[in-house]
Design an enzyme around this catalytic site. Structure first.
Site, PDB file in Angstrom:
ATOM      1  N   ALA A   1       0.778  -1.246  -0.064  1.00  0.00           N
ATOM      2  CA  ALA A   1       0.033   0.064   0.081  1.00  0.00           C
ATOM      3  C   ALA A   1       1.039   1.303   0.240  1.00  0.00           C
ATOM      4  CB  ALA A   1      -1.050  -0.063   1.096  1.00  0.00           C
TER       5      ALA A   1
ATOM      6  N   GLY B   1       4.161   1.582  -0.829  1.00  0.00           N
ATOM      7  CA  GLY B   1       5.161   1.901  -1.893  1.00  0.00           C
ATOM      8  C   GLY B   1       4.091   2.184  -3.171  1.00  0.00           C
TER       9      GLY B   1
ATOM     10  N   THR C   1       9.500  -2.054   2.065  1.00  0.00           N
ATOM     11  CA  THR C   1       9.171  -3.496   2.306  1.00  0.00           C
ATOM     12  C   THR C   1       8.705  -3.876   3.546  1.00  0.00           C
ATOM     13  OG1 THR C   1      11.397  -4.102   2.894  1.00  0.00           O
ATOM     14  CG2 THR C   1      11.228  -4.210   0.780  1.00  0.00           C
TER      15      THR C   1
ATOM     16  N   VAL D   1       7.092   6.283  11.999  1.00  0.00           N
ATOM     17  CA  VAL D   1       6.440   6.465  13.340  1.00  0.00           C
ATOM     18  C   VAL D   1       5.061   7.562  13.072  1.00  0.00           C
ATOM     19  CG1 VAL D   1       6.636   7.532  15.666  1.00  0.00           C
ATOM     20  CG2 VAL D   1       8.359   6.507  14.821  1.00  0.00           C
TER      21      VAL D   1
ATOM     22  N   GLY E   1       2.723   7.300  10.819  1.00  0.00           N
ATOM     23  CA  GLY E   1       2.069   7.573   9.762  1.00  0.00           C
ATOM     24  C   GLY E   1       2.411   9.037   9.129  1.00  0.00           C
TER      25      GLY E   1
ATOM     26  N   LYS F   1       7.982   1.172  17.222  1.00  0.00           N
ATOM     27  CA  LYS F   1       7.907   2.762  17.052  1.00  0.00           C
ATOM     28  C   LYS F   1       8.459   3.448  18.269  1.00  0.00           C
ATOM     29  CE  LYS F   1       3.654   2.502  13.993  1.00  0.00           C
ATOM     30  NZ  LYS F   1       2.425   2.482  13.911  1.00  0.00           N
TER      31      LYS F   1
END
EC number: 1.1.1.3
Lengths: 317, 317
Positions: free
Chosen positions: B10, B12, B78, B134, B136, B206
């Site tokens: 999603a 990438g 990845t 961390v 988004g 995170k």
């Protein structure tokens, strides 16, 4: 960086106090009546002590001596003025024309004469930054810069801590505006003359700055629709509460509007911050809605934003 | 900048989709089985279409062909792996060793092998950034960088949207964990295997990254005390509610602790975000407490953080 600090109120003094911990040297400080200039660094503690003593001057020089000092960054922290935004605008002009950098805590130049300031910056080898003018310690402009101003579709938020303190206290205690304002003045949250805070002017200046940054055309205070909190009655807050709502002074900047006024917001919602907290919501193209909240005022907090701007300029050298 | 995107999930795909609007060119994309390389820019729509078609490969090349492409910035997207953080770490190593820039969406290298990654970055002419690892879309690391990592005393927050969705829905509807998890899987908020989200591993990674950024010593997953939400019963949420509280999966990073676990928080407080929202609180030296909230996951949101990092690197050139 060598800093010349214009204005020695709460923010200016805090900049002088914190500068060394960021690796910067304050070579000049001026208030409205005098200045101290020292190329090897002014004595921060002495400057702040002299400001506390009403009988003494900050230094033996004239205020304009600070502008003639050998500095890298002018920190403009004189009080915000409307209209021609002087003397702040003149200080910015002199610094940028001399290819120095400018960091503003004073809202006037970027709220009232944004195009003029941008023109000076474009012609200068110096940079211009003004994070501290919106949301105090909250990194609003840095976040917009990071996202890209053209990817921020709208901004709204609580941009004045004094008005928010009054409204949230009125709602919590069921008290009249005048009563809570007097309380706020007593605890130092409201100034002796709170006009700009309670009539919406301060929030409107911040909205004009936000609109200037994200928009396609220039705004000033005259372009902002402004309503303050002086007319908010306890009965209106009670009515809101019965519906799970409350009232906050909300500034809004969108493609077609820039306005400030009391608005109903969900009582437990994100915008219903309490006390002097500020919050800014950014509506973005790909990152959804971002909420940033924290201390929107106060000398130390606002100075932290000023010095982060200075650090940014230093990093770019 | 010319981007090589490793990983075509999603995030990438969203990077490939958004890159052109930031003025960047994607010259290579690889997933785990194949790659497409095109020095004049890959066809973003075609790449995404091929990913949607399970029967087709992303390109005719081998995945490693993307690493051999002529790119400026490697976007490592990845899947996060634990322990040796491979193959992500190897991709980072190869790019930095070749003096290319690296932007990570993959948490593994900076959560599990931070010192190793920093060593590679220090020896490279390329830069390393990892905002997307961390929170988004929330600019957590950029804000810490702006404030200065040594001026951030502690960080806490809700760092996993899936776990937060489950807990807030359990609290609102009085439902059992298993029931809500099945719902979350149905609407796509939880993955088929939600282990890392509900057992606290994702939030712990995170926290390790945050601890690495603000702290003096290196952390990895083994150094984080972790408890998940699988043991949270509806009765515990009910009990919390009677006291004006609720339960959230909170990650905490302080001078002496890095931990993740279910915690009582005020039901109407700042940390009690609902749904998949993430929130991060920074305790700072001069700027007080800053709260940053928004979309902590999702392809488009996370890609916006990746591309803001790429823009930052481009600005520094």
């Amino acid at each position: 960086m060598r800093l010349a600090v214009m204005g020695a109120g709460a923010v200016g003094q805090a900049v002088v106090d914190q500068a060394a911990s960021h690796g910067h040297t304050v070579v000049a400080v001026a208030d409205s009546t005098s200045a101290v200039v020292d190329g090897s660094g002014v004595d921060a503690a002495a400057v702040c002590a002299r400001k506390r003593d009403a009988a003494s001057e900050i230094g033996t020089g004239a205020p304009s001596d600070a502008l003639a000092a050998d500095y890298d960054v002018l920190v403009e922290a004189t009080p915000t003025t409307l209209g021609d935004a002087e003397p702040g605008f003149g200080h910015v002009e002199r610094a940028l024309s001399a290819d120095r950098h400018v960091v503003l805590a004073n809202k006037g130049p970027v709220a009232e004469r944004y195009a003029g300031v941008c023109e000076l910056a474009a012609a200068s080898a110096g940079s211009l930054r003004f994070e501290a003018t919106v949301g105090g310690a909250i990194p609003v402009l840095a976040t917009i810069e990071r996202i890209g101003a053209d990817r921020v579709r709208a901004v709204r938020g609580v941009l004045n801590g004094t008005a928010n303190f009054v409204l949230s206290r009125m709602a919590a205690a069921g008290l009249e505006y005048e009563h809570v304002l007097a309380e706020a003045q007593e605890v130092g949250v409201a100034e002796a003359d709170p006009t700009f805070d309670v009539d919406g002017t301060d929030a409107a200046l911040k909205c004009a700055i936000l609109a200037n940054v994200i928009g396609d055309r220039e705004y000033d205070l005259d372009g902002v629709s402004v309503d303050g909190i002086t007319g908010v009655a306890p009965s209106a807050l009670e009515l809101a509460e019965t519906d799970g709502q409350t009232i906050r002074l909300i500034g809004e900047v969108g493609p077609d509007h820039v306005r400030v006024g009391p608005r109903l917001v969900p009582a437990n919602g994100t915008l219903a911050v309490s006390g002097t907290t500020n919050i800014v919501q950014l509506e973005t193209e790909h990152a959804g809605r971002l909420n940033l909240s924290g201390q929107g005022a106060g000398g130390a907090a606002t100075a932290s934003a000023v010095l982060a701007d200075v650090d940014h300029i230093a990093d770019q050298q």
